[in-house]
Design an enzyme around this catalytic site. Structure first.
Site, PDB file in Angstrom:
ATOM      1  N   ASP A 111       0.954  -1.196  -0.048  1.00  0.00           N
ATOM      2  CA  ASP A 111       0.002   0.078  -0.004  1.00  0.00           C
ATOM      3  C   ASP A 111       0.913   1.447   0.007  1.00  0.00           C
ATOM      4  OD1 ASP A 111      -2.506  -1.215   0.181  1.00  0.00           O
ATOM      5  OD2 ASP A 111      -2.338  -1.696   2.204  1.00  0.00           O
ATOM      6  N   ASP A 129      -6.940  -1.320  -4.749  1.00  0.00           N
ATOM      7  CA  ASP A 129      -8.274  -0.978  -3.582  1.00  0.00           C
ATOM      8  C   ASP A 129      -9.053  -0.016  -4.217  1.00  0.00           C
ATOM      9  OD1 ASP A 129      -7.210  -2.639  -1.676  1.00  0.00           O
ATOM     10  OD2 ASP A 129      -5.765  -0.956  -0.807  1.00  0.00           O
TER      11      ASP A 129
END
Length: 155
Positions: A111, A129
Site C-alpha cells: 500500500d 483498492d
C-alpha cells in the site's frame, strides 16, 4: 473483451506502482505530494481493509478466487448487455486480481496512497483498492438504476 482490457490495465497500473514503491522506498518511508494532505508512504498489509484478519492468507486465497470466479461469471452473463455494469465488474476484477497477486507472491499487499485529514490518517491503500471501491460504487449506481427501471415498468 473490452471489459477484460479494463481489468488488465488496472492490474498493470496496480502492479507497476507497487513495484516502484518496493524498488525505490524502504518500508515506512513517506514522501509528501501535498504536504499535510497526501503522501506516498511505503506500507505493507498482511490482512484486509484497515488491517483486519492479519496473516490469514489461506482465507484470502479462497475468498478471492470465489470472488474472481463470480465476477467473471457475471461479466460473461450480464456485462455485455449493460456498459455500466461491465465497467463496474471490470474494475472490481482488476482490483481483486491486483491484490491477489501480492498475496500470492509477497504474502502481503503493498500500500502507498496515504491521505491525512487534520489529525485523521486515512488507512493507506493502493490502486487495486481504488479500483475495487470505484467498481463497487458503480455497481451500486447500476443497482439503483435497475431498481428505478423496475419500479417504472411496474407502475
Amino acid at each position: 473483451m473490452f471489459y477484460y482490457i479494463i481489468a488488465f490495465v488496472m492490474i498493470c497500473l496496480d502492479q507497476l506502482t507497487k513495484w516502484l514503491i518496493v524498488k525505490n522506498m524502504m518500508l515506512g518511508d513517506s514522501y509528501p505530494v501535498i504536504d499535510g494532505f497526501f503522501y506516498i508512504t511505503s506500507h505493507r498489509n498482511s490482512g484486509a481493509a484497515w488491517g483486519i484478519l492479519q496473516g490469514q492468507m489461506w482465507f484470502f486465497y479462497v475468498i478471492t478466487l470465489v470472488v474472481i470466479a463470480g465476477i467473471v461469471y457475471y461479466l460473461q452473463k450480464h456485462g455485455q448487455k449493460d456498459k455500466l455494469l461491465g465497467v463496474a465488474l471490470a474494475l472490481m476484477l482488476g482490483g481483486a486480481i491486483g491484490n491477489f497477486i501480492d498475496r500470492v507472491f509477497r504474502q502481503e499487499v503493498v500500500d502507498f496512497a496515504h491521505f491525512v485529514f487534520g489529525n485523521y490518517h486515512y488507512p493507506i491503500f493502493n490502486i487495486a483498492d481504488s479500483s475495487l471501491c470505484v467498481g463497487v460504487i458503480l455497481l451500486f449506481i447500476q443497482m439503483l438504476l435497475d431498481g428505478k427501471k423496475t419500479k417504472e415498468s411496474t407502475t
